[in-house]
Design a protein around this motif. Sequence first.
Motif, PDB file in Angstrom:
ATOM      1  N   ALA A 248      64.013  31.550  48.500  1.00 44.50           N
ATOM      2  CA  ALA A 248      65.127  30.653  48.837  1.00 44.50           C
ATOM      3  C   ALA A 248      64.626  29.402  49.546  1.00 44.50           C
ATOM      4  O   ALA A 248      65.187  28.318  49.366  1.00 44.50           O
ATOM      5  CB  ALA A 248      66.152  31.392  49.701  1.00 44.50           C
ATOM      6  N   SER A 249      63.539  29.552  50.317  1.00 45.30           N
ATOM      7  CA  SER A 249      63.003  28.389  51.026  1.00 45.30           C
ATOM      8  C   SER A 249      62.444  27.343  50.063  1.00 45.30           C
ATOM      9  O   SER A 249      62.322  26.166  50.415  1.00 45.30           O
ATOM     10  CB  SER A 249      61.932  28.807  52.035  1.00 45.30           C
ATOM     11  OG  SER A 249      60.731  29.161  51.374  1.00 45.30           O
ATOM     12  N   LEU A 250      62.114  27.748  48.846  1.00 48.51           N
ATOM     13  CA  LEU A 250      61.614  26.797  47.854  1.00 48.51           C
ATOM     14  C   LEU A 250      62.647  25.720  47.525  1.00 48.51           C
ATOM     15  O   LEU A 250      62.286  24.620  47.116  1.00 48.51           O
ATOM     16  CB  LEU A 250      61.209  27.512  46.562  1.00 48.51           C
ATOM     17  CG  LEU A 250      60.018  28.451  46.632  1.00 48.51           C
ATOM     18  CD1 LEU A 250      59.797  29.125  45.286  1.00 48.51           C
ATOM     19  CD2 LEU A 250      58.775  27.717  47.070  1.00 48.51           C
TER      20      LEU A 250
ATOM     21  N   GLY B 243      58.876  33.745  60.658  1.00 48.60           N
ATOM     22  CA  GLY B 243      60.272  33.936  61.054  1.00 48.60           C
ATOM     23  C   GLY B 243      61.059  34.690  59.999  1.00 48.60           C
ATOM     24  O   GLY B 243      61.937  35.498  60.318  1.00 48.60           O
ATOM     25  N   PHE B 244      60.750  34.442  58.714  1.00 46.22           N
ATOM     26  CA  PHE B 244      61.414  35.177  57.641  1.00 46.22           C
ATOM     27  C   PHE B 244      61.106  36.666  57.745  1.00 46.22           C
ATOM     28  O   PHE B 244      61.963  37.499  57.479  1.00 46.22           O
ATOM     29  CB  PHE B 244      60.980  34.675  56.259  1.00 46.22           C
ATOM     30  CG  PHE B 244      61.448  33.281  55.933  1.00 46.22           C
ATOM     31  CD1 PHE B 244      62.589  32.741  56.493  1.00 46.22           C
ATOM     32  CD2 PHE B 244      60.726  32.501  55.048  1.00 46.22           C
ATOM     33  CE1 PHE B 244      63.010  31.463  56.191  1.00 46.22           C
ATOM     34  CE2 PHE B 244      61.133  31.215  54.730  1.00 46.22           C
ATOM     35  CZ  PHE B 244      62.289  30.702  55.308  1.00 46.22           C
ATOM     36  N   LEU B 245      59.874  36.973  58.120  1.00 45.83           N
ATOM     37  CA  LEU B 245      59.503  38.382  58.249  1.00 45.83           C
ATOM     38  C   LEU B 245      60.300  39.049  59.369  1.00 45.83           C
ATOM     39  O   LEU B 245      60.697  40.204  59.249  1.00 45.83           O
ATOM     40  CB  LEU B 245      58.001  38.517  58.513  1.00 45.83           C
ATOM     41  CG  LEU B 245      57.080  37.962  57.428  1.00 45.83           C
ATOM     42  CD1 LEU B 245      55.617  38.181  57.821  1.00 45.83           C
ATOM     43  CD2 LEU B 245      57.377  38.566  56.077  1.00 45.83           C
ATOM     44  N   GLY B 246      60.552  38.294  60.435  1.00 46.52           N
ATOM     45  CA  GLY B 246      61.356  38.834  61.526  1.00 46.52           C
ATOM     46  C   GLY B 246      62.809  39.019  61.139  1.00 46.52           C
ATOM     47  O   GLY B 246      63.483  39.925  61.621  1.00 46.52           O
ATOM     48  N   ALA B 247      63.289  38.183  60.229  1.00 45.27           N
ATOM     49  CA  ALA B 247      64.697  38.240  59.813  1.00 45.27           C
ATOM     50  C   ALA B 247      64.933  39.251  58.696  1.00 45.27           C
ATOM     51  O   ALA B 247      66.067  39.712  58.510  1.00 45.27           O
ATOM     52  CB  ALA B 247      65.165  36.859  59.371  1.00 45.27           C
TER      53      ALA B 247
ATOM     54  N   ALA C 209      54.384  29.483  60.298  1.00 53.71           N
ATOM     55  CA  ALA C 209      55.119  30.105  61.408  1.00 53.71           C
ATOM     56  C   ALA C 209      56.581  30.303  61.016  1.00 53.71           C
ATOM     57  O   ALA C 209      57.202  31.302  61.396  1.00 53.71           O
ATOM     58  CB  ALA C 209      55.009  29.251  62.669  1.00 53.71           C
ATOM     59  N   GLU C 210      57.120  29.369  60.218  1.00 58.73           N
ATOM     60  CA  GLU C 210      58.485  29.545  59.719  1.00 58.73           C
ATOM     61  C   GLU C 210      58.559  30.756  58.796  1.00 58.73           C
ATOM     62  O   GLU C 210      59.537  31.507  58.828  1.00 58.73           O
ATOM     63  CB  GLU C 210      58.956  28.289  58.989  1.00 58.73           C
ATOM     64  CG  GLU C 210      59.232  27.124  59.909  1.00 58.73           C
ATOM     65  CD  GLU C 210      59.616  25.857  59.160  1.00 58.73           C
ATOM     66  OE1 GLU C 210      60.113  25.947  58.021  1.00 58.73           O
ATOM     67  OE2 GLU C 210      59.426  24.769  59.739  1.00 58.73           O
TER      68      GLU C 210
END
Length: 186
Positions: free
Chosen positions: A93-95, A76-80, A72-73
């Motif tokens: 970057a989340s890595l 959120g990246f797709l929305g941003a 789900a997070e």
Amino acid sequence: MTSPAAERGREVRQRLLSAAVELIPERGWTAVSTRVLAERAGVTPSVVHYHFASLPALLNEAVVGVMRQMLAELDGFLGAAGTPAEAVDLMLASLNDYSGTDPLSLLFIEAYLTATRDERLREEIAAVVDGFRSRFGRWLSERGVPEAEATAAVLVASIDGLLLHRGLGAQPNLEAVRAVLHRLLT
């Protein structure tokens, strides 16, 4: 209005799930016993079986719930992200939040290993991953990426694989990986 007993039951169930999420990375999947789990959650062992059909059912639910939250997070990246390249950059970057030996990485590694022997868990994890891949594929398609579903599958597997490799101490050059993943989008 919810009864106090029902609320306590939900709270105990959540404590059991949280305890499982803590214990799996600490001890390994097979070393989590009903007794250890109950002790961590502050309940008696009989309460575990009151709330869950079995210990494996509890562990599976705990892990799959965390996986749903993580994906789900990524939603959120797709929305941003304004572009597919930006979405890849945000995912890469989340890595940085995961070393491969941190509790969440170890939780996922343990779950993947267990899923090789537990068909139910394998099906549940596959459903969560397939759902995200489908959403990501639709998102890529809406942005004109060719072969969007297949591209989403490769991108998701790449991010997942990079996380798994971190557990082995493999730290590929993320800038080089970024360039390769960006080429997949064109």
